[in-house]
Write a protein that holds these residues in place. Structure first.
Motif, short mmCIF file in Angstrom:
data_model
loop_
_atom_site.label_atom_id
_atom_site.label_comp_id
_atom_site.label_asym_id
_atom_site.label_seq_id
_atom_site.Cartn_x
_atom_site.Cartn_y
_atom_site.Cartn_z
N ILE A 105 0.82 -1.21 0.00
CA ILE A 105 0.00 0.00 0.00
C ILE A 105 0.85 1.26 0.00
O ILE A 105 0.54 2.24 -0.68
CB ILE A 105 -0.96 -0.02 1.21
N TRP A 106 1.95 1.26 0.74
CA TRP A 106 2.77 2.46 0.85
C TRP A 106 3.40 2.84 -0.49
O TRP A 106 3.62 4.02 -0.76
CB TRP A 106 3.84 2.27 1.91
N ARG A 122 -8.50 2.83 -4.23
CA ARG A 122 -8.69 4.12 -4.90
C ARG A 122 -9.23 5.13 -3.90
O ARG A 122 -10.08 4.81 -3.07
CB ARG A 122 -9.67 3.98 -6.07
N ASP A 123 -8.70 6.33 -4.00
CA ASP A 123 -9.20 7.43 -3.17
C ASP A 123 -10.54 7.89 -3.73
O ASP A 123 -10.61 8.54 -4.77
CB ASP A 123 -8.18 8.58 -3.16
N GLU A 124 -11.60 7.54 -3.06
CA GLU A 124 -12.93 7.83 -3.57
C GLU A 124 -13.24 9.33 -3.53
O GLU A 124 -14.10 9.80 -4.28
CB GLU A 124 -13.98 7.07 -2.75
N ARG A 125 -12.54 10.07 -2.68
CA ARG A 125 -12.78 11.51 -2.61
C ARG A 125 -12.26 12.24 -3.85
O ARG A 125 -12.81 13.25 -4.25
CB ARG A 125 -12.10 12.09 -1.36
N LEU A 143 -4.37 5.91 -3.02
CA LEU A 143 -4.54 6.54 -1.72
C LEU A 143 -3.50 7.65 -1.53
O LEU A 143 -2.36 7.54 -2.01
CB LEU A 143 -4.39 5.50 -0.61
N SER A 144 -3.90 8.67 -0.82
CA SER A 144 -2.97 9.74 -0.50
C SER A 144 -2.05 9.31 0.64
O SER A 144 -2.24 8.26 1.27
CB SER A 144 -3.74 11.00 -0.12
N VAL A 145 -1.06 10.15 0.93
CA VAL A 145 -0.10 9.83 1.99
C VAL A 145 -0.79 9.76 3.35
O VAL A 145 -0.53 8.87 4.17
CB VAL A 145 1.05 10.86 2.00
N SER A 146 -1.69 10.69 3.59
CA SER A 146 -2.41 10.69 4.88
C SER A 146 -3.29 9.44 5.01
O SER A 146 -3.36 8.85 6.09
CB SER A 146 -3.26 11.94 4.99
N GLN A 147 -3.92 9.03 3.93
CA GLN A 147 -4.74 7.82 3.97
C GLN A 147 -3.88 6.58 4.23
O GLN A 147 -4.28 5.69 4.99
CB GLN A 147 -5.51 7.65 2.66
N LYS A 148 -2.71 6.52 3.62
CA LYS A 148 -1.82 5.38 3.84
C LYS A 148 -1.36 5.31 5.29
O LYS A 148 -1.35 4.23 5.90
CB LYS A 148 -0.62 5.47 2.91
N ALA A 224 -11.45 4.74 1.25
CA ALA A 224 -10.54 3.93 0.43
C ALA A 224 -11.34 2.76 -0.13
O ALA A 224 -11.69 1.83 0.60
CB ALA A 224 -9.36 3.43 1.25
N ARG A 225 -11.63 2.82 -1.40
CA ARG A 225 -12.48 1.83 -2.03
C ARG A 225 -11.67 0.88 -2.91
O ARG A 225 -10.72 1.31 -3.57
CB ARG A 225 -13.56 2.51 -2.88
N LEU A 226 -12.04 -0.37 -2.89
CA LEU A 226 -11.41 -1.36 -3.76
C LEU A 226 -12.12 -1.37 -5.11
O LEU A 226 -13.34 -1.56 -5.19
CB LEU A 226 -11.49 -2.76 -3.13
N VAL A 227 -11.35 -1.15 -6.18
CA VAL A 227 -11.87 -1.20 -7.54
C VAL A 227 -10.96 -2.12 -8.36
O VAL A 227 -9.86 -2.47 -7.94
CB VAL A 227 -11.94 0.21 -8.19
N TYR A 228 -11.44 -2.48 -9.54
CA TYR A 228 -10.64 -3.33 -10.40
C TYR A 228 -9.43 -2.56 -10.92
O TYR A 228 -9.54 -1.40 -11.33
CB TYR A 228 -11.47 -3.84 -11.58
#
Length: 342
Positions: A105-106, A122-125, A143-148, A224-228
């Motif tokens: 993830i990182w 994926r960053d849904e925002r 994902l952004s750094v803050s999300q990670k 944080a959403r999982l997409v294909y």
């Protein structure tokens, strides 16, 4: 010849067929709602459906991967003092989870389970809604750094702190403490927090089964959403062999449960009329033991039918059940007696 005064003049016909001066404004007002609806429809995000089974399988594969790494690491410390590694098991689990997070993830890569299931975070925002870049609905940054960082703190750090808190409270016996009200109150708070987390996880599971967006509470909070990862690639794991293996395991466990409950002699008597060599069995040697099919060294007879048996075979059968029936004539054996004795 018609009267010239009754004929319509060219100017009069032209004025009657021409539209009014404000006709374009009326037409514009009539078509404006349709144009606005078409313009607004382009801003609607493309609905995408991510398989729930793929997301659950990816989480399960990540757990299996962590268990495999833990097994290999435990083998490294197999010669260390017994019980030493068990004391630091939460630290070991947190270290392995941190390694998986650090190298997946990182660095904007999917976890092993997500990679096998063709999934990514994926960053849904920041997911695009309109524009030329939206073609399949799977576009969007990672994902952004803050999300990670928050994901690592909530998953790796949260699991470690919770496991350590549970082991510490169990070791200190907070629940059994009657002299320290503070410890008993802390134990109650821990139990309430666990119950609240389980209830919220259950509610999140219902929302996930309905919308298939966020599998865990952490993913829902962080958006944080999982997409294909690729719209043209299927998942890389086939569960056909696993399903067959599960069926055979369940069938073998059922047989291991039922076979000891069956009486072998009763089954043999039931299947005897359907056997092909019925004449050979009827004309068999009456001197052999009908249980072990060998000549008894110390022959015993069953009373009252007087059929020969080995002592061990007949004694174990009669001790196992009080109403044992003879394997030859199906008569209840009342007693046993050594052959030739009165």
């Amino acid at each position: 010849m018609a009267d010239p005064e009754t004929l319509p003049s060219p100017s009069a016909s032209t004025d009657s067929s021409s539209p009014p001066p404000d006709a374009w404004a009326a037409e514009y007002r009539r078509l404006l709602p349709q144009w606005e609806s078409m313009h607004d429809s382009s801003k609607i995000a493309i609905p995408i459906s991510i398989s729930r089974v793929n997301q659950f399988d990816a989480a399960r594969l990540d757990v299996e991967m962590s268990a495999m790494l833990k097994e290999q690491l435990v083998k490294v410390f197999s010669l260390v003092k017994p019980g030493l590694l068990f004391q630091y098991e939460p630290e070991l689990d947190a270290f392995l989870e941190f390694l998986i997070w650090r190298f997946s993830i990182w660095v904007d890569k999917p976890t092993p389970g997500n990679a096998l299931m063709n999934l990514r975070y994926r960053d849904e925002r920041a997911a695009p809604i309109t524009g030329k870049e939206v073609r399949t609905g799977l576009e969007g940054p990672g994902l952004s750094v803050s999300q990670k960082v928050l994901y690592c703190i909530s998953t790796v750090g949260g699991q470690y702190i919770w496991s350590r808190l549970q082991s510490f409270s169990a070791f200190r016996r907070w629940g059994d403490s009657e002299q320290r009200p503070l410890a008993r109150r802390a134990w109650g708070l821990v139990q309430h927090a666990e119950g609240l987390y389980r209830a919220s996880s259950f509610f999140n599971l219902l929302l996930f089964l309905y919308g298939a967006r966020y599998k865990t509470i952490v993913e829902r909070i962080l958006k944080a959403r999982l997409v294909y990862e690729s719209p043209n690639m299927n998942r890389a794991v086939s569960f056909e062999y696993m399903n067959r293996q599960l069926v055979w395991n369940e069938f073998s466990e059922m047989l291991l449960l039922l076979l000891p409950l069956l009486n072998s002699s009763s089954v043999k008597k039931f299947l005897l009329p359907f056997s092909k060599d019925k004449s050979a069995s009827s004309s068999g040697d009456e001197a052999d033991c009908p249980i072990c099919r060998s000549s008894p060294s110390i022959p015993f007879v069953a009373l009252p039918c007087q059929h020969r048996y080995c002592y061990y075979c007949l004694q174990t059968r009669c001790a196992a059940t009080s109403s044992y029936r003879c394997a030859r004539c199906n008569e209840i054996v009342v007693a046993i007696q050594r052959q030739g004795s009165s």
